[in-house]
Design an enzyme around this catalytic site. Sequence first.
Site, PDB file in Angstrom:
ATOM      1  N   ASP A  23       7.604   4.887   0.953  1.00 28.17           N
ATOM      2  CA  ASP A  23       6.283   5.252   0.442  1.00 28.17           C
ATOM      3  C   ASP A  23       6.387   6.224  -0.707  1.00 28.17           C
ATOM      4  O   ASP A  23       7.147   7.199  -0.638  1.00 28.17           O
ATOM      5  CB  ASP A  23       5.489   5.973   1.550  1.00 28.17           C
ATOM      6  CG  ASP A  23       4.463   5.078   2.189  1.00 28.17           C
ATOM      7  OD1 ASP A  23       3.912   4.194   1.495  1.00 28.17           O
ATOM      8  OD2 ASP A  23       4.198   5.266   3.388  1.00 28.17           O
TER       9      ASP A  23
ATOM     10  N   GLU B 214      -4.089  -2.442   6.203  1.00 29.20           N
ATOM     11  CA  GLU B 214      -4.220  -1.522   7.345  1.00 29.20           C
ATOM     12  C   GLU B 214      -5.666  -1.419   7.820  1.00 29.20           C
ATOM     13  O   GLU B 214      -6.592  -1.221   7.018  1.00 29.20           O
ATOM     14  CB  GLU B 214      -3.698  -0.124   6.965  1.00 29.20           C
ATOM     15  CG  GLU B 214      -3.849   0.863   8.131  1.00 29.20           C
ATOM     16  CD  GLU B 214      -3.022   2.128   8.018  1.00 29.20           C
ATOM     17  OE1 GLU B 214      -2.212   2.260   7.080  1.00 29.20           O
ATOM     18  OE2 GLU B 214      -3.184   2.993   8.910  1.00 29.20           O
TER      19      GLU B 214
ATOM     20  N   ASP C 238       5.198   7.551   4.655  1.00 31.80           N
ATOM     21  CA  ASP C 238       4.868   8.973   4.544  1.00 31.80           C
ATOM     22  C   ASP C 238       4.180   9.460   5.824  1.00 31.80           C
ATOM     23  O   ASP C 238       3.843  10.636   5.948  1.00 31.80           O
ATOM     24  CB  ASP C 238       4.054   9.280   3.282  1.00 31.80           C
ATOM     25  CG  ASP C 238       2.719   8.576   3.253  1.00 31.80           C
ATOM     26  OD1 ASP C 238       2.465   7.728   4.136  1.00 31.80           O
ATOM     27  OD2 ASP C 238       1.914   8.867   2.344  1.00 31.80           O
ATOM     28  N   SER C 239       4.035   8.559   6.816  1.00 30.11           N
ATOM     29  CA  SER C 239       3.658   8.983   8.162  1.00 30.11           C
ATOM     30  C   SER C 239       4.703   9.984   8.665  1.00 30.11           C
ATOM     31  O   SER C 239       4.464  10.715   9.620  1.00 30.11           O
ATOM     32  CB  SER C 239       3.570   7.776   9.107  1.00 30.11           C
ATOM     33  OG  SER C 239       4.712   6.954   8.984  1.00 30.11           O
TER      34      SER C 239
ATOM     35  N   LYS D 249       6.422   1.658  -1.871  1.00 29.53           N
ATOM     36  CA  LYS D 249       5.079   1.230  -1.450  1.00 29.53           C
ATOM     37  C   LYS D 249       4.054   2.196  -2.047  1.00 29.53           C
ATOM     38  O   LYS D 249       4.284   3.407  -2.064  1.00 29.53           O
ATOM     39  CB  LYS D 249       4.970   1.211   0.078  1.00 29.53           C
ATOM     40  CG  LYS D 249       3.542   0.878   0.578  1.00 29.53           C
ATOM     41  CD  LYS D 249       3.546   0.395   2.017  1.00 29.53           C
ATOM     42  CE  LYS D 249       3.575   1.479   3.044  1.00 29.53           C
ATOM     43  NZ  LYS D 249       2.432   2.413   3.013  1.00 29.53           N
TER      44      LYS D 249
ATOM     45  N   GLU E  24      -0.144   3.120  -2.097  1.00 33.51           N
ATOM     46  CA  GLU E  24      -1.493   2.944  -1.564  1.00 33.51           C
ATOM     47  C   GLU E  24      -2.484   2.890  -2.713  1.00 33.51           C
ATOM     48  O   GLU E  24      -2.253   3.509  -3.748  1.00 33.51           O
ATOM     49  CB  GLU E  24      -1.872   4.147  -0.679  1.00 33.51           C
ATOM     50  CG  GLU E  24      -1.105   4.211   0.608  1.00 33.51           C
ATOM     51  CD  GLU E  24      -1.580   5.359   1.494  1.00 33.51           C
ATOM     52  OE1 GLU E  24      -2.627   5.964   1.218  1.00 33.51           O
ATOM     53  OE2 GLU E  24      -0.876   5.634   2.482  1.00 33.51           O
TER      54      GLU E  24
HETATM   55  O1  KIV Z   1       3.260   5.701   6.315  1.00 35.65           O
HETATM   56  C1  KIV Z   1       3.350   4.719   7.051  1.00 35.65           C
HETATM   57  O2  KIV Z   1       4.022   4.730   8.090  1.00 35.65           O
HETATM   58  C2  KIV Z   1       2.622   3.512   6.658  1.00 35.65           C
HETATM   59  C3  KIV Z   1       2.475   2.442   7.683  1.00 35.65           C
HETATM   60  C4  KIV Z   1       1.501   2.882   8.690  1.00 35.65           C
HETATM   61  C5  KIV Z   1       2.121   1.151   7.075  1.00 35.65           C
HETATM   62  O3  KIV Z   1       2.145   3.436   5.583  1.00 35.65           O
END
Ligand code: KIV
Length: 280
Positions: A85, A184, A46-47, A115, A117
């Site tokens: 994510d 992280e 989600d970056s 994924k 968090e």
């Molecule tokens: O969103 C993302 O790119 C991430 C990585 C930094 C692990 O969660």
Amino acid sequence: MQQKKLTIQDIRNRKNGIPISALTAYDYPWAKAVDDAGIDIVLVGDSLGMVVLGYPDTVSVTMEDMIHHTKAVARAVKHALVITDMPFGSYNSSISEAINNATRILKEGRADAVKIEGRADMAKTVEAIVKAGIPVQGHIGLTPQTASNLGGFKVQGKSAHQAKQLVEDARIFEEAGCFSIVLEAIPASLGEHISKEIGIPTIGIGAGPGCDGQVLVIHDLLGLYNGFSPKFVKQFAKINESVIQALSQYKTEVERRIFPSEAHSFTMEYEEMEKLMRLY
Ligand code: KIV
């Protein structure tokens, strides 16, 4: 290099083996480049919100954004495992909503896993998603979606007390059924310690060399930006400089009528052009 598609079990089997390489990608061409390079995991992080959509953080990213970009990535990837994510707000309000959203990411986006968090309080959600047949990667330490609760984008687990909590979070995520965990922004010694304490692969980003694998945001690795770069990023290229150079050369050549030259133009018989002139 074309190899068979990696599975969750292949990633699990890399615990204490050859370190796992992971990189983010958000669209077809970059996902294809990452896959062609033989990287093991493509993470549709989600970056995306920050490096592609221009938001100041990841909070605004929606399920539709993640699915749209996952579809493009999944079409490109033949070898790597694709993990997407779950965006902020897509798994926190209820377990059934979390299952529905995780299902959409696999069914519509064609990711192989999601994924999530969080920390220990996400264990029940993870357990339910895994039970629904969806592989889950956990993400602990600095969790960008809730960074403001953690005092901003700061290294986590520096005190023994905080470190113990992170070790417990990792164990709980493993017990809940995660096949892997992203660590992280934690001290390298803690990254190594957690990696030894749990039986599933750890993928570090700013968590030192003792993890079972490493992940980076592709824009950071390639130097696609000029701006701030966190300490844990190694720039393997400075693409931004080449891009700006190429774009300004294009501008100059257009303005001076150097581009397009004959080599980039189509031709027509002279007589046909003459005929055209007589048609007026
Ligand atoms: O969103 C993302 O790119 C991430 C990585 C930094 C692990 O969660």
